[in-house]
Motif scaffolding. Structure first.
Motif, PDB file in Angstrom:
ATOM      1  N   THR A 349       0.792  -1.232  -0.007  1.00 24.94           N
ATOM      2  CA  THR A 349      -0.109   0.045   0.051  1.00 24.94           C
ATOM      3  C   THR A 349       0.848   1.270   0.059  1.00 24.94           C
ATOM      4  N   GLY A 350       2.224   0.888  -0.219  1.00 28.03           N
ATOM      5  CA  GLY A 350       3.222   2.162  -0.439  1.00 28.03           C
ATOM      6  C   GLY A 350       3.591   3.025   0.864  1.00 28.03           C
ATOM      7  N   HIS A 351       3.077   2.183   2.210  1.00 28.92           N
ATOM      8  CA  HIS A 351       3.776   2.793   3.412  1.00 28.92           C
ATOM      9  C   HIS A 351       5.002   2.419   3.538  1.00 28.92           C
ATOM     10  N   SER A 352       5.779   3.371   4.233  1.00 28.06           N
ATOM     11  CA  SER A 352       6.928   3.052   4.970  1.00 28.06           C
ATOM     12  C   SER A 352       6.708   2.248   6.186  1.00 28.06           C
ATOM     13  N   ASP A 353       7.789   1.566   6.707  1.00 27.59           N
ATOM     14  CA  ASP A 353       7.536   1.047   8.000  1.00 27.59           C
ATOM     15  C   ASP A 353       7.102   1.956   9.107  1.00 27.59           C
ATOM     16  N   ALA A 354       7.929   3.441   8.819  1.00 24.72           N
ATOM     17  CA  ALA A 354       7.307   4.304   9.935  1.00 24.72           C
ATOM     18  C   ALA A 354       5.839   4.662   9.604  1.00 24.72           C
ATOM     19  N   ASP A 355       5.712   4.909   8.345  1.00 23.34           N
ATOM     20  CA  ASP A 355       4.090   5.168   7.969  1.00 23.34           C
ATOM     21  C   ASP A 355       3.117   4.146   8.774  1.00 23.34           C
ATOM     22  N   LEU A 356       3.618   2.798   8.510  1.00 25.77           N
ATOM     23  CA  LEU A 356       2.808   1.755   8.951  1.00 25.77           C
ATOM     24  C   LEU A 356       2.591   1.899  10.522  1.00 25.77           C
ATOM     25  N   LEU A 357       3.402   2.366  11.358  1.00 24.42           N
ATOM     26  CA  LEU A 357       3.264   2.594  12.764  1.00 24.42           C
ATOM     27  C   LEU A 357       2.136   3.546  12.949  1.00 24.42           C
ATOM     28  N   LYS A 358       2.539   4.509  12.094  1.00 21.94           N
ATOM     29  CA  LYS A 358       1.529   5.802  12.461  1.00 21.94           C
ATOM     30  C   LYS A 358      -0.235   5.346  11.816  1.00 21.94           C
ATOM     31  N   GLU A 359      -0.035   4.562  10.877  1.00 24.42           N
ATOM     32  CA  GLU A 359      -1.399   4.042  10.344  1.00 24.42           C
ATOM     33  C   GLU A 359      -1.836   3.213  11.482  1.00 24.42           C
ATOM     34  N   MET A 360      -1.147   2.386  12.345  1.00 26.65           N
ATOM     35  CA  MET A 360      -1.766   1.560  13.226  1.00 26.65           C
ATOM     36  C   MET A 360      -2.123   2.507  14.546  1.00 26.65           C
ATOM     37  N   GLY A 361      -1.374   3.344  14.739  1.00 19.95           N
ATOM     38  CA  GLY A 361      -1.379   4.111  16.132  1.00 19.95           C
ATOM     39  C   GLY A 361      -1.341   3.458  17.178  1.00 19.95           C
ATOM     40  N   THR A 362      -2.153   2.816  17.926  1.00 20.93           N
ATOM     41  CA  THR A 362      -1.884   2.038  19.286  1.00 20.93           C
ATOM     42  C   THR A 362      -1.805   0.605  18.931  1.00 20.93           C
ATOM     43  N   GLY A 363      -0.967  -0.318  19.096  1.00 17.16           N
ATOM     44  CA  GLY A 363      -1.018  -1.523  18.960  1.00 17.16           C
ATOM     45  C   GLY A 363       0.348  -2.243  19.107  1.00 17.16           C
ATOM     46  N   LEU A 364       0.373  -3.387  18.719  1.00 18.06           N
ATOM     47  CA  LEU A 364       1.695  -4.284  19.129  1.00 18.06           C
ATOM     48  C   LEU A 364       2.272  -4.512  17.525  1.00 18.06           C
ATOM     49  N   LEU A 365       3.863  -4.291  17.524  1.00 17.67           N
ATOM     50  CA  LEU A 365       4.672  -4.213  16.551  1.00 17.67           C
ATOM     51  C   LEU A 365       5.173  -5.738  16.735  1.00 17.67           C
ATOM     52  N   VAL A 366       4.876  -6.785  15.907  1.00 16.31           N
ATOM     53  CA  VAL A 366       5.442  -8.238  16.177  1.00 16.31           C
ATOM     54  C   VAL A 366       6.847  -8.296  15.682  1.00 16.31           C
ATOM     55  N   THR A 367       7.833  -8.673  16.242  1.00 23.04           N
ATOM     56  CA  THR A 367       9.085  -9.019  15.687  1.00 23.04           C
ATOM     57  C   THR A 367       9.480 -10.437  15.784  1.00 23.04           C
ATOM     58  N   GLU A 368       8.922 -11.091  16.639  1.00 22.08           N
ATOM     59  CA  GLU A 368       9.119 -12.804  16.535  1.00 22.08           C
ATOM     60  C   GLU A 368       7.828 -13.419  16.804  1.00 22.08           C
ATOM     61  N   LEU A 369       7.640 -14.658  16.162  1.00 21.92           N
ATOM     62  CA  LEU A 369       6.811 -15.462  16.180  1.00 21.92           C
ATOM     63  C   LEU A 369       7.302 -16.810  16.847  1.00 21.92           C
ATOM     64  N   MET A 370       6.364 -17.508  17.923  1.00 23.94           N
ATOM     65  CA  MET A 370       6.986 -18.710  18.515  1.00 23.94           C
ATOM     66  C   MET A 370       5.930 -19.740  18.279  1.00 23.94           C
ATOM     67  N   GLY A 371       6.354 -21.099  17.884  1.00 22.49           N
ATOM     68  CA  GLY A 371       5.592 -22.325  17.909  1.00 22.49           C
ATOM     69  C   GLY A 371       4.715 -22.541  16.659  1.00 22.49           C
ATOM     70  N   GLN A 372       4.165 -23.459  16.610  1.00 26.82           N
ATOM     71  CA  GLN A 372       3.298 -23.824  15.467  1.00 26.82           C
ATOM     72  C   GLN A 372       1.764 -23.967  15.559  1.00 26.82           C
ATOM     73  N   GLY A 373       1.298 -22.884  16.452  1.00 30.32           N
ATOM     74  CA  GLY A 373      -0.229 -23.223  16.804  1.00 30.32           C
ATOM     75  C   GLY A 373      -1.135 -22.471  15.615  1.00 30.32           C
ATOM     76  N   VAL A 374      -1.090 -23.236  14.516  1.00 27.73           N
ATOM     77  CA  VAL A 374      -1.796 -22.643  13.453  1.00 27.73           C
ATOM     78  C   VAL A 374      -2.494 -24.271  12.939  1.00 27.73           C
ATOM     79  N   ASN A 375      -3.810 -24.028  12.961  1.00 28.13           N
ATOM     80  CA  ASN A 375      -4.714 -25.019  12.256  1.00 28.13           C
ATOM     81  C   ASN A 375      -5.147 -24.766  10.793  1.00 28.13           C
ATOM     82  N   ILE A 376      -4.575 -25.515   9.821  1.00 19.74           N
ATOM     83  CA  ILE A 376      -5.281 -25.126   8.399  1.00 19.74           C
ATOM     84  C   ILE A 376      -6.571 -25.816   8.199  1.00 19.74           C
ATOM     85  N   VAL A 377      -6.896 -26.734   9.049  1.00 21.56           N
ATOM     86  CA  VAL A 377      -8.591 -27.260   8.576  1.00 21.56           C
ATOM     87  C   VAL A 377      -9.294 -26.354   9.143  1.00 21.56           C
TER      88      VAL A 377
END
Lengths: 443, 480
Positions: A349-377
């Motif tokens: 959508t053409g946002h720089s990473d900094a713009d993306l933070l502004k677009e979010m406003g308040t929330g969580l920037l996730v830089t690490e994910l752990m585990g395999q808790g995803v159910n494709i079914v």
């Protein structure tokens, strides 16, 4: 050229193996063979730790006796072992069941053109140079900040190899390729808190790797930024998946639209062809012929020609991903996805990473994910996460020991923006992803 | 020492023990402290039933030798997929290039030491006719479809490994091992209206395939596994959204021991602690878990998936107490890290194959039982989660953060197990969570034999186990 001769030698082995299979009673057969030589060198605390000389290879064969299939593989490439593998595969086909969908891909789908995709950039496997590079990365990391107190080391890997595929339709094609990578992981501490993080660079051309200094400094910066991390309260908030880990979200999409998941009815995206899955602005293109691409190839693992494809068109599921078998189970044709995808380019959508933070406003920037808790079914998603708490578009403090949870269907539809700064180190090239709302579980 | 292993791996390739001593001596001509040779051959087969037919069968053979040379903290490593004197010589000169020439170490004369076999050295692939393997798969499929005629997708798979290894080391170690390993898995997909849910179950160990047909509480073992898979699918069909946030959690016995594997196991591996990279580094003798918590790693358990008669460095496996009554007692070691830390190896030196370097790895890691009946534990909780079944997990050994994902879980309300909830990831900090274990059940059990542990890109089979446990607070990653 020595590499060309090696390629011919391997093609000859594949040819012999296919002939032997037919002689032993196979009506159809296919074989793939690879050979990769390399070095893997690591340093720790700026001293050499391991020097490994790697030399991997193997042959895999599948035979079809009528509509029955048998497979075998061997890492031992002696004549005796190759013969045994063929015999075993034929033997196994006596016990498997008749299956109308089994067999080679249709002959008219075979790749016939093999353009040079610039995948092979040979360089002498020089352990001294590799050690120097690893130590340089680690030194840059250790000297970056006084809170970097320890190291998990740096490693440099170089691999030169080739892959050949052949089947009894007559295709017998192969190509050499190279792959170089440098990674570094360091440990930081501040009072009782100890954190680690890493950085890496990978390319088929060693000259295009990021500098050792840049890799080391990035590892150190990421580590220092995590110090003092805390938990946050359980909440419903928007999140950003940082570009370094964002491709995993599309990895789950690959799983859900793969033919194997569909004919097993094990996907939350059954019967969704042409349906709106993502927001309207989102497109995904597959480009198998990108020069020097990490996931480039002119044919798949069944010899089927790959092609430029639109995967997601204005947010709609434009195609499923088929292998020969899954396609026949679903009354269609393979589209060249045996063995996986080939360079996905995700729109932004053409946002720089900094713009993306502004677009979010308040929330969580996730830089690490752990585990395999995803159910494709079911599409249910629940994974461990770490990152940064953001308020009014500004990073406030590091966060750890939380989970993010939701359902992939909602997460896909809820993608609010994708950044234009991309991670190009994998088979999916995407920027950071802003998702409108997810459940964060914390204290 | 098995003469047959020596014949297959050495004599058939024109090698004898004297040639191994010569090869090790060639490494010690460089400035090295230790060297070893690891010969391996393995066969692996698998059979898959899907859509009611035998869809796939495959057979894999692998054979080679890995050569390691250690000088101080440095390791040189090379391997070959061909076993011959020439290939061995070449690998030795590559591995020793880690150190300059001019070594003074002598190779101790290679000799066998007696050790106790923890399983039988039979080949499961040959011990049963292929037709019988097929018929076992069909029987399991038929049983599931009889129990649940509406079952949409049933997949049953059977796999077997037969492996022979021989280790020769410059410290005089000469050891062989024959390692069988079998596994049966079944998975079933149920469909109700728009909703689809899958359940799966598996078991295995260092047995022959007949293990799956043995009598278990009055019926064949495979029926119990099929029942477990169906049960999981049916429970998940009824599941509601899992709660989110910090709350008390009761973990069932057996496989939920994956908690210990992630929360403390990896953090107690010798390499991480030598490097000071683990949250448990330097904490021997300190309290790292609640009173009553005793955790062991035991590679000697007969026929278990994680067991080994000798490890991949030729050290006999042991019963190692890691945590005793909450106090950290010791780490798991291979020879290299043990030597650098000035302790004895513990029989935890493992590698995926000849083409991988050994490292300290777990075998069967479990917690000893306590005094509480599981029902009593549940009855103490006003609102929380009961999780008797899990999928995989992961840990960051430096920060101590670990996750594991439930595959079957229920709400606990007012001391009773109530509605099933969807799978969720649980996250915590290893040392903190171990301190929050407040009740330990009297029902210790080991898992059924399906564990695979990954570290540095290498996979090895492992076991886990524990009694029912109450953890006062753990973060549950639900959506509600």
């Amino acid at each position: 050229m020595q590499i060309d001769q090696q390629l011919v030698d391997i093609q000859n082995i594949v040819d012999d193996v296919l002939k032997l299979a037919q002689k032993k009673g196979a009506t159809q057969a296919e074989a793939s063979m690879s050979k990769v030589q390399g070095i893997a060198v690591s340093s720790r605390m700026q001293e050499v730790e391991n020097v490994e000389f790697t030399n991997d290879g193997g042959l895999g064969i599948s035979v079809y006796v009528g509509k029955r299939k048998g497979s075998a593989s061997t890492a031992d490439l002696s004549k005796v072992a190759l013969t045994l593998a063929v015999e075993k595969a034929v033997d196994i086909a006596r016990y498997t069941s008749e299956d109308p969908c089994t067999g080679l891909a249709d002959a008219d789908l075979m790749a016939t053109e093999f353009p040079d995709l610039d995948l092979y950039h040979p360089q002498a496997l020089d352990t001294e140079q590799a050690i120097k590079t690893a130590i340089e990365a680690e030194t840059a990391a250790m000297e970056y900040d006084e809170r970097i107190t320890n190291s998990d080391g740096a490693s440099y890997n170089a691999n030169l190899g080739m892959r050949v595929y052949g089947n009894t339709h007559g295709i017998n094609a192969g190509y050499p390729s190279s792959r170089y990578s440098l990674s570094c992981m360091v440990i930081g501490s501040q009072s009782d808190d100890m954190q680690r993080d890493y950085a890496y660079t990978v390319n088929r051309n060693a000259a295009l790797l990021n500098s050792a200094k840049a890799v080391g400094e990035e590892a150190a910066r990421a580590t220092v930024e995590r110090l003092g991390a805390r938990k946050i309260n359980t909440a419903n908030v928007p999140i950003i998946l940082h570009k370094d880990i964002a491709s995993s979200l599309f990895g789950h999409y690959v799983g859900a639209i793969s033919g194997g998941s569909l004919y097993r009815r094990s996907s939350f995206l059954l019967d969704s062809l042409g349906k709106q899955v993502f927001p309207e602005w989102l497109n995904i293109e597959e480009r198998p012929f990108i020069k020097n691409g990490l996931a480039s190839s002119s044919f798949d693992n069944e010899g089927v020609a790959t092609q430029d494809m639109t995967i997601v068109d204005s947010g709609k599921l434009a195609t499923y991903l088929y292998t020969t078998y899954s396609a026949r189970k679903l009354n269609t044709q393979s589209n060249g996805h045996a063995g996986g995808i080939h360079n996905w380019l995700v729109g932004d959508t053409g946002h720089s990473d900094a713009d993306l933070l502004k677009e979010m406003g308040t929330g969580l920037l996730v830089t690490e994910l752990m585990g395999q808790g995803v159910n494709i079914v079911t599409g249910d998603y629940s994974r461990g996460a770490a990152g940064f708490w953001v308020e009014n578009g500004q990073i406030q403090y590091p966060v750890h020991e939380v989970t993010i949870a939701g359902n992939l269907r909602d997460m896909f539809a809820g993608i609010a923006a994708i950044g234009s700064e991309q991670d190009q180190r994998g088979s999916v090239q995407t920027g950071s992803i802003l998702i409108d709302k997810m459940k964060i579980a914390g204290s | 020492m098995s003469k047959s292993v020596e014949r297959h791996l050495l004599a058939d390739a024109g090698l004898e023990v004297a040639a191994l001593e010569k090869a090790l001596a060639s490494i010690h001509r460089h400035d090295t402290d230790y060297a070893d040779l690891y010969f391996q051959s393995s066969q692996h087969e698998s059979w898959v039933l899907e859509d009611g037919i035998i869809k796939e069968g495959s057979y894999n053979i692998e054979r080679g030798v890995g050569v390691r040379a250690i000088s101080g903290e440095k390791t040189g490593f090379a391997y070959s997929d061909e076993i011959s004197e020439e290939a061995l010589t070449k690998a030795c000169s590559a591995a020793r290039s880690i150190a300059p020439s001019g070594g003074t170490q002598q190779v101790a004369s290679l000799g066998h030491k007696a050790y106790t076999a923890r399983y039988e050295g039979n080949n499961p692939i040959l011990a049963m006719q292929d037709a019988e393997k097929i018929s076992l798969l069909r029987t399991v499929d038929a049983y599931i479809r009889q129990q649940e005629p509406s079952a949409d997708q049933v997949v049953v798979s059977l796999s077997g490994v037969y492996e022979e290894v021989l280790v020769a080391a410059s410290d005089g170690t000469l050891a062989t091992d024959i390692r069988p390993l079998v596994r049966l898995n079944c998975s079933v997909l149920l469909e109700q209206g728009e909703r689809r849910e899958r359940g799966s179950a598996g078991a295995g160990g260092r047995y022959a395939y007949s293990f799956f047909s043995r009598d278990e509480e009055g019926k064949p073992f495979y029926e119990q596994l099929a029942d477990d898979a169906l049960h999981m699918a049916r429970v998940n069909m009824q599941s509601v959204a899992s709660p989110a946030g910090a709350m008390p959690v009761v973990l069932g016995n057996g496989w939920p021991g994956v908690l210990l594997h992630e929360a403390v196991g990896h953090g107690l591996e010798g390499d991480f602690n030598r490097k000071g990279a683990s949250t448990f580094s330097g904490k021997i003798g300190q309290r790292v878990a609640a009173k009553g918590v005793t955790v062991v790693d035991d590679g000697t358990l007969a026929y278990r998936r994680g067991s080994l008669s000798v490890d991949d460095e030729g050290t006999p496996t042991q019963h190692n107490v890691l945590i005793e009554d909450g106090i950290l007692k010791g780490y798991m070691q291979d020879k290299h890290n043990a030597r650098l830390m000035g302790v004895a190896p513990t029989g935890n030196g493992r590698r995926e194959s000849y083409a991988h370097l050994p490292m300290p790895r777990m075998t069967n890691t479990y917690m000893l039982e306590g005094q509480y009946h599981p029902n009593e534990i549940i009855s103490t909780i006003k609102k929380g989660i009961y999780a008797p079944n899990f999928a995989g997990g992961q840990v960051d050994i430096t920060s101590g953060k670990f996750v594991f994902s439930s595959a079957e879980a229920y709400l606990i309300e007012d001391g009773k197990i109530t509605a099933p909830v969807k799978g969720a990831t649980l996250i915590g900090n290893g040392p903190e969570v171990m301190q929050k274990i407040s009740m330990i059940g009297n029902d210790v059990a080991l898992d059924k034999g399906v564990g695979v542990c990954g570290k540095d890109g290498q996979s090895v089979p492992v076991g886990v186990g524990q009694p029912t446990l109450k953890i006062d607070e753990l973060t549950v990653g639900g959506t509600a």
